[in-house]
Design an enzyme around this catalytic site. Sequence first.
Site, short mmCIF file in Angstrom:
data_model
loop_
_atom_site.label_atom_id
_atom_site.label_comp_id
_atom_site.label_asym_id
_atom_site.label_seq_id
_atom_site.Cartn_x
_atom_site.Cartn_y
_atom_site.Cartn_z
CG ASP A 203 -1.77 1.21 1.33
OD1 ASP A 203 -2.74 1.31 0.54
OD2 ASP A 203 -1.49 2.08 2.18
CD GLU A 266 -2.51 2.37 -3.30
OE1 GLU A 266 -3.67 2.80 -3.40
OE2 GLU A 266 -1.87 2.41 -2.24
#
Length: 532
Positions: A203, A266
Amino acid sequence: MRSASNEWWRGAVLYQVYPRSFQDSDGDGVGDLQGLIRRLDHIADLGVDGIWLSPVFASPMKDFGYDVSDYCAIDPLFGTLDDFDALVAEVHARGLKLIIDQVYAHTSDAHDWFRASRQDRTNDRADWYVWADAKADGSPPNNWQSVFGGPAWTWDARRGQYYMHNFLGSQPQLNVRNPVVQDALLDVTRFWLDRGVDGFRLDAINFAIHDAALTDNPADPRPGPRTRPFDFQLHLYNQSQPEIPAFLERLRDLGESYGDRFFVAEVVGDAAEAEMHAFTRGGDRLHSAYGFNYLYARALTAGRVAETTGRWPGADGEGWPAWTFSNHDTPRVASRWAGTHDTGTTARLAMLLLMTLRGNVFLYQGEELGLPQAEVPFERLVDPEAIANWPMTLGRDGARTPMPWTSDGPWGGFSEVEPWLPMDPRHLDLAVAAQTGGEHSMLTLTRHLIALRKTRPALTTGRMTIVEADGPRLVFRRDADGQALLCLFNLGDSPIRIDVPDGASLMASVNGAEGTAGQLPAWSGQIVALSS
């Protein structure tokens, strides 16, 4: 470069589960691991290759699990480590892979690491987070702004310093420059690898390392709407630093020692494309990365597809991209790209396009049903970004509402009690049970397109070449192993004809394009096989 003996991930379709909203098994209105286990057959029946599970770790839930207070514990809201182990076993029993989120740029302020770090400037973890002295006038060390609004610095009286946070003030920034912090994060990775996970989605990993000199960010000179202080700057120094790939190489090296594990990043921001390439280049960094090329797009255009494809030509040493049209952070694509069309028609067109792109596919829960963005009234909002910026930014809640399993109101089989977010009544008519077995349902189409992708190397791993991207006309080829496919799309409001070679055969179509290859009604698409 390493030679990959097993690349199960290349071209794979991975189904994103947002666990809070997937299935409640214990009657508290929040989805959990046992609920996910109960619904695994639905995921397996889609034909996907695996699952990306959003965070289930111990957390105060101020950012709904992306504020981790213990990387190696399951939050009681979702279950226990035994439940997680059972999930791994059940996923693998169905021939699926499981990748999990890891949040390595920041923790919760409730994490033991931060509690120790903030005590004084000399303890063993004093340098595990980003701390800095105030300016002479007491103001923050520099002009960096947080994504969720306001300065990226919060004063802490214990240390008499500011700590940095790119997101909420309760999400202090880890000092991933520190090799000891990297070692600790690698220990976390090892913990989950030992429990049998098949990979990790990292993330906001381009936020993991900051500029050590704390240089001010310059103002963004470009015009455009701005709803947050964060939007006024070019983010050259609070993120996206050149030292990040070296840390990713350490993660990849650890993963290699466990075999065919998969790492995907990401990446968000103005430099996302360059960072996606940097993070995946060669064979020693991450396997794949995805950005927000389509997630932030307000409309679907041929030009966007052509431009994005052109940035990933398949050159030697180039990494492998991944794409998604919806996730837990952005409005659902069926609503976002609808324009003058209905959401169901848009969902079908988007699914056909997604399954024909070169790269990995992430399919967000509910997209297989064609769910539109849910309407969540202000009084039911829980997303801190949505509440802070309402009504200018509607936030993320509308993409996070509960999964509808049945058409029975009011909660669609998700729970026996009021869910943590409301069930949109429009979603009940699109429930899994209502679509199962329907010859022309969105669910049936999704299963068909996933099966087609998996059985055609041209779609899974083949080359992608733009043939035409002019106005409403989008045509591209997918080629592999002597197999050639044409993917034809009409992104306009009037019928068009696209010439296809003689002998071409229609393999799949949406929105009334099932007649003749090359004959495309408004807002429709086809996959056409070319004769050898």
